[in-house]
Motif scaffolding. Structure first.
Motif, mmCIF file in Angstrom:
data_model
loop_
_atom_site.group_PDB
_atom_site.id
_atom_site.type_symbol
_atom_site.label_atom_id
_atom_site.label_comp_id
_atom_site.label_asym_id
_atom_site.label_seq_id
_atom_site.Cartn_x
_atom_site.Cartn_y
_atom_site.Cartn_z
ATOM 1 N N GLY A 65 -17.730 1.991 24.432
ATOM 2 C CA GLY A 65 -17.348 1.023 25.460
ATOM 3 C C GLY A 65 -17.240 1.632 26.839
ATOM 4 N N GLU A 66 -16.669 2.840 26.933
ATOM 5 C CA GLU A 66 -16.524 3.466 28.246
ATOM 6 C C GLU A 66 -17.879 3.781 28.872
ATOM 7 N N HIS A 67 -18.855 4.153 28.038
ATOM 8 C CA HIS A 67 -20.194 4.453 28.572
ATOM 9 C C HIS A 67 -20.829 3.200 29.160
ATOM 10 N N ARG A 68 -20.730 2.119 28.434
ATOM 11 C CA ARG A 68 -21.329 0.857 28.895
ATOM 12 C C ARG A 68 -20.703 0.403 30.214
ATOM 13 N N LEU A 69 -19.382 0.460 30.304
ATOM 14 C CA LEU A 69 -18.709 0.012 31.528
ATOM 15 C C LEU A 69 -18.989 0.960 32.693
ATOM 16 N N PHE A 70 -18.849 2.261 32.469
ATOM 17 C CA PHE A 70 -19.084 3.214 33.556
ATOM 18 C C PHE A 70 -20.515 3.102 34.074
ATOM 19 N N GLU A 71 -21.472 2.893 33.182
ATOM 20 C CA GLU A 71 -22.861 2.711 33.632
ATOM 21 C C GLU A 71 -22.990 1.461 34.490
ATOM 22 N N GLN A 72 -22.351 0.377 34.092
ATOM 23 C CA GLN A 72 -22.388 -0.858 34.883
ATOM 24 C C GLN A 72 -21.795 -0.644 36.267
ATOM 25 N N LEU A 73 -20.750 0.161 36.347
ATOM 26 C CA LEU A 73 -20.055 0.402 37.613
ATOM 27 C C LEU A 73 -20.684 1.514 38.448
ATOM 28 N N GLY A 74 -21.599 2.256 37.850
ATOM 29 C CA GLY A 74 -22.215 3.365 38.575
ATOM 30 C C GLY A 74 -21.390 4.640 38.564
ATOM 31 N N VAL A 75 -20.523 4.796 37.553
ATOM 32 C CA VAL A 75 -19.745 6.024 37.396
ATOM 33 C C VAL A 75 -20.487 6.915 36.408
ATOM 34 N N PRO A 76 -20.931 8.094 36.834
ATOM 35 C CA PRO A 76 -21.666 8.951 35.909
ATOM 36 C C PRO A 76 -20.770 9.492 34.800
ATOM 37 N N ILE A 77 -21.248 9.348 33.563
ATOM 38 C CA ILE A 77 -20.549 9.855 32.381
ATOM 39 C C ILE A 77 -21.583 10.568 31.528
ATOM 40 N N GLU A 78 -21.223 11.765 31.081
ATOM 41 C CA GLU A 78 -22.190 12.592 30.383
ATOM 42 C C GLU A 78 -21.581 13.176 29.108
ATOM 43 N N GLY A 79 -22.222 12.865 27.971
ATOM 44 C CA GLY A 79 -21.844 13.494 26.709
ATOM 45 C C GLY A 79 -22.459 14.879 26.643
ATOM 46 N N LEU A 80 -21.667 15.859 26.272
ATOM 47 C CA LEU A 80 -22.121 17.249 26.283
ATOM 48 C C LEU A 80 -22.237 17.857 24.895
ATOM 49 N N GLY A 81 -21.767 17.167 23.863
ATOM 50 C CA GLY A 81 -21.678 17.786 22.547
ATOM 51 C C GLY A 81 -22.559 17.143 21.506
ATOM 52 N N ASP A 82 -22.211 17.406 20.252
ATOM 53 C CA ASP A 82 -22.934 16.798 19.135
ATOM 54 C C ASP A 82 -21.963 16.196 18.131
ATOM 55 N N GLY A 83 -20.810 15.751 18.616
ATOM 56 C CA GLY A 83 -19.815 15.128 17.766
ATOM 57 C C GLY A 83 -18.721 16.097 17.385
ATOM 58 N N PHE A 84 -17.712 15.584 16.711
ATOM 59 C CA PHE A 84 -16.605 16.435 16.295
ATOM 60 C C PHE A 84 -17.070 17.435 15.250
ATOM 61 N N SER A 85 -16.366 18.549 15.161
ATOM 62 C CA SER A 85 -16.799 19.689 14.350
ATOM 63 C C SER A 85 -17.073 19.305 12.899
ATOM 64 N N TRP A 86 -16.309 18.386 12.343
ATOM 65 C CA TRP A 86 -16.515 18.018 10.949
ATOM 66 C C TRP A 86 -17.808 17.224 10.753
ATOM 67 N N LYS A 87 -18.423 16.784 11.846
ATOM 68 C CA LYS A 87 -19.708 16.092 11.766
ATOM 69 C C LYS A 87 -20.886 17.016 12.092
ATOM 70 N N SER A 88 -20.594 18.212 12.599
ATOM 71 C CA SER A 88 -21.645 19.126 13.036
ATOM 72 C C SER A 88 -22.401 19.696 11.845
ATOM 73 N N ARG A 89 -23.709 19.818 12.020
ATOM 74 C CA ARG A 89 -24.542 20.463 11.002
ATOM 75 C C ARG A 89 -24.736 21.942 11.306
ATOM 76 N N ASP A 90 -24.378 22.328 12.549
ATOM 77 C CA ASP A 90 -24.582 23.712 12.986
ATOM 78 C C ASP A 90 -23.543 24.027 14.062
ATOM 79 N N LEU A 91 -22.456 24.678 13.667
ATOM 80 C CA LEU A 91 -21.372 24.954 14.609
ATOM 81 C C LEU A 91 -21.784 25.931 15.704
ATOM 82 N N ASP A 92 -22.734 26.817 15.436
ATOM 83 C CA ASP A 92 -23.240 27.703 16.492
ATOM 84 C C ASP A 92 -23.925 26.879 17.574
ATOM 85 N N HIS A 93 -24.679 25.870 17.152
ATOM 86 C CA HIS A 93 -25.329 24.972 18.112
ATOM 87 C C HIS A 93 -24.286 24.164 18.881
ATOM 88 N N SER A 94 -23.245 23.703 18.187
ATOM 89 C CA SER A 94 -22.163 22.968 18.847
ATOM 90 C C SER A 94 -21.519 23.835 19.923
#
Length: 189
Positions: A65-94
């Motif tokens: 939801g925050e991504h959709r709203l910030f994009e509508q408002l023109g606020v840059p939001i950037e995901g930098l990861g690959d999810g929480f550690s328990w979802k990672s397939r490669d912690l070195d990559h994370s």
């Protein structure tokens, strides 16, 4: 509930110091850390201030939801990861994604072009040792004088708490999840 009279006198003295950029930390085991940071981002954006949001655990393609709203408002939001550690397939990559993300966030902080920089969920890569704490503390200490930074996540390191101007600890009192009610889009997404 006990009824109380509304205050009629100011109970705290009016601050007389100089306005400057602040470091704010939202931590604790309760809900609302990111939500509070996003509220600050919306408040600053509403005043015409440049804002940038980095999310250290969300994937770049996240569409919460925050991504959709910030994009509508023109606020840059950037995901930098690959999810929480328990979802990672490669912690070195994370860990590598966290380091690369920090390099982008640090450049934004040091660049001084943004009034507010949000480092959402940064305490996790700090706690995992993926990003050295000292480089984050150095960037916060050396940031331009009018740049505000808000950092979120559970278990904020004590050194970060000591450096911060304002620290809010969200305390869990009661949570619907413990009663078996799952997360719901628009409330927790």
């Amino acid at each position: 509930m006990e009824i109380e009279a509304p205050p009629i006198d100011r109970s705290t003295p009016k601050p007389e110091g100089e306005r400057r950029g602040l470091v704010l930390v939202h931590t604790g085991d309760g809900k609302g850390k990111s939500t509070a940071a996003f509220g600050l981002a919306l408040r600053a954006h509403g005043r015409g201030k440049p804002v940038k949001v980095y999310q250290f655990m969300k994937v770049p393609s996240a569409r919460f939801g925050e991504h959709r709203l910030f994009e509508q408002l023109g606020v840059p939001i950037e995901g930098l990861g690959d999810g929480f550690s328990w979802k990672s397939r490669d912690l070195d990559h994370s860990a590598q994604l966290a380091r690369e993300g920090w390099a982008r966030a640090e450049a934004t902080i040091r660049g001084g072009e943004h009034f507010l920089v949000v480092l959402d969920e940064i305490t996790y890569p700090l706690r995992y040792g993926w990003i050295p704490l000292e480089v984050v503390l150095a960037a916060l200490r050396e940031r331009p004088p009018n740049t505000h930074v808000v950092l979120t996540g559970r278990n904020a390191p004590e050194e970060l708490i000591e450096l911060a101007d304002t620290v809010t600890e969200m305390r869990l009192v009661k949570h619907h999840f413990t009663a078996g009610v799952p997360a719901q889009r628009g409330i927790e997404d």
